[in-house]
Design a protein around this motif. Sequence first.
Motif, PDB file in Angstrom:
ATOM      1  N   UNK A  20       4.093  -3.061   8.277  1.00 41.34           N
ATOM      2  CA  UNK A  20       3.917  -4.490   8.553  1.00 41.34           C
ATOM      3  C   UNK A  20       3.166  -4.667   9.867  1.00 41.34           C
ATOM      4  N   UNK A  21       2.444  -5.780   9.947  1.00 41.63           N
ATOM      5  CA  UNK A  21       1.683  -6.123  11.157  1.00 41.63           C
ATOM      6  C   UNK A  21       1.836  -7.628  11.402  1.00 41.63           C
ATOM      7  N   UNK A  22       2.350  -7.969  12.558  1.00 41.93           N
ATOM      8  CA  UNK A  22       2.647  -9.373  12.864  1.00 41.93           C
ATOM      9  C   UNK A  22       1.364 -10.167  13.058  1.00 41.93           C
ATOM     10  N   UNK A  23       1.325 -11.373  12.491  1.00 39.31           N
ATOM     11  CA  UNK A  23       0.188 -12.288  12.648  1.00 39.31           C
ATOM     12  C   UNK A  23       0.562 -13.309  13.710  1.00 39.31           C
ATOM     13  N   UNK A  66       1.305  -3.632   3.818  1.00 39.50           N
ATOM     14  CA  UNK A  66       0.617  -2.720   2.906  1.00 39.50           C
ATOM     15  C   UNK A  66       1.523  -1.538   2.613  1.00 39.50           C
ATOM     16  N   UNK A  67       1.440  -1.076   1.365  1.00 41.57           N
ATOM     17  CA  UNK A  67       2.276   0.027   0.897  1.00 41.57           C
ATOM     18  C   UNK A  67       1.499   1.324   0.974  1.00 41.57           C
ATOM     19  N   UNK A 127      -0.717  -9.161  -3.385  1.00 38.35           N
ATOM     20  CA  UNK A 127      -0.432  -7.891  -4.046  1.00 38.35           C
ATOM     21  C   UNK A 127      -0.583  -7.979  -5.563  1.00 38.35           C
ATOM     22  N   UNK A 128      -0.589  -9.175  -6.104  1.00 39.09           N
ATOM     23  CA  UNK A 128      -0.673  -9.319  -7.558  1.00 39.09           C
ATOM     24  C   UNK A 128      -2.005  -8.813  -8.101  1.00 39.09           C
ATOM     25  N   UNK A 169       3.164  -1.189  12.141  1.00 39.02           N
ATOM     26  CA  UNK A 169       4.346  -0.360  12.347  1.00 39.02           C
ATOM     27  C   UNK A 169       5.137  -0.287  11.042  1.00 39.02           C
ATOM     28  N   UNK A 170       5.888   0.790  10.865  1.00 41.19           N
ATOM     29  CA  UNK A 170       6.718   0.969   9.666  1.00 41.19           C
ATOM     30  C   UNK A 170       7.896  -0.002   9.719  1.00 41.19           C
ATOM     31  N   UNK A 171       8.226  -0.584   8.560  1.00 39.79           N
ATOM     32  CA  UNK A 171       9.280  -1.609   8.549  1.00 39.79           C
ATOM     33  C   UNK A 171      10.664  -1.023   8.873  1.00 39.79           C
ATOM     34  N   UNK A 172      10.901   0.258   8.551  1.00 38.50           N
ATOM     35  CA  UNK A 172      12.194   0.870   8.859  1.00 38.50           C
ATOM     36  C   UNK A 172      12.412   1.014  10.362  1.00 38.50           C
TER      37      UNK A 172
END
Length: 396
Positions: free
Chosen positions: A139-142, A131-132, A300-301, A89-92
């Motif tokens: 975001x996806x909850x673990x 993920x961007x 992400x690095x 789902x979108x973080x906003x």
Amino acid sequence: MGKADFLSPKAISNRIKSKGLQKLRWYCQMCQKQCRDENGFKCHCMSESHQRQLLLASENPTKFMDYFSDEFKSDFLELIRRRFGTKRVHNNIVYNEYISHREHVHMNSTQWETLTDFTKWLGREGLCKVDETPKGWYIQYIDRDPETIRRQEEQARKKKQDLDDEERSAKFIEEQVRRGRDTKETEDNPVYTELKRESEEEKVAFNLGASSCVAGPSKSSSLLGASALKAAAATSSSSSVKRKDASSGSDSRREKKKKSALEEIIEMEEKKKKKQQSVRTDYWLQPNIVVKVVTKRLGEKYHKKKAVIMETRDRYAAVVKMIDSGDKLKLDQNHLETVIPAPGKRVLILNGPYRDAEAVLEGIDEKNFSATLALDSGHHKGKRVDVAYEDFSKLA
């Protein structure tokens, strides 16, 4: 002046104003008090309770910030778990639903300045998969609940058991088919053995039918005539079968001769494809080529960052050096992908009949996911070939 009655217009208006969300600039996080206007906020800041709370916060400011950060994180994750589960789902969307609650902890009182910083922190801590995308951060909850993990393991075990049952039944069917073929071959090809007598004293007896003993000379002559007719018919049928075989062989040769040029070209292309498939391998890593890291397990690095292969290990692994940071990592070939440079750059062919040959990229065919390369080394120097994207990479 006395307090307004509960059902008076003024009291009703006050309740309506205080029911929904108010402006953030008139909210005091330390006292957790929402003021309605600028004058009310000014009066609150001058109040004794607010001054006392500021003195407490000035003694240990990090303690209060950590407390608010922890409250914000736990409430945010609890909302994701209850409302969205493990969906992406979108973080906003999550944040807008979170701030709709009037008593929520405001982000300006936490250690994170923006929602993007908080989203990246969740990914680094392993609390969510982030993920961007061009549309923003998702975001996806673990879910690490022991009951959920046990349920997932039970489902995986059941699925594996079903697969084992299917494999067992498939093997049983193959065994039955093999046995059927073996029995059919033995019936079609009978085995002839030599007639041997086990002992010299044993007598060999032939039991001829009674009709043959009683039959006179006329009967024997008729039998001889019938056998002669049968032999003649057999020879004629065998000769006709031979003629048919010869005619069918000549027809097949004519059909072979009548092949068109198009059929010959198609046959040559099929042979060429089979030859190319025979020289392909399931490993493609080579030193001194540029690759891209595609795994997300390293964070992400390193995700989607380019690196140079320094050396290969056991054909399927390699030690790579990141171009941006200079870090050295050991990665499997499944975590890497080839890099396609701009036309005119030098590349190395990694798989197929021209493996290990250097070439120059001349053009890219996006429809067929391939590129046109001009070979620059080896016996085929100067030859132009079409190579798939995954079979070549940029030289370092």
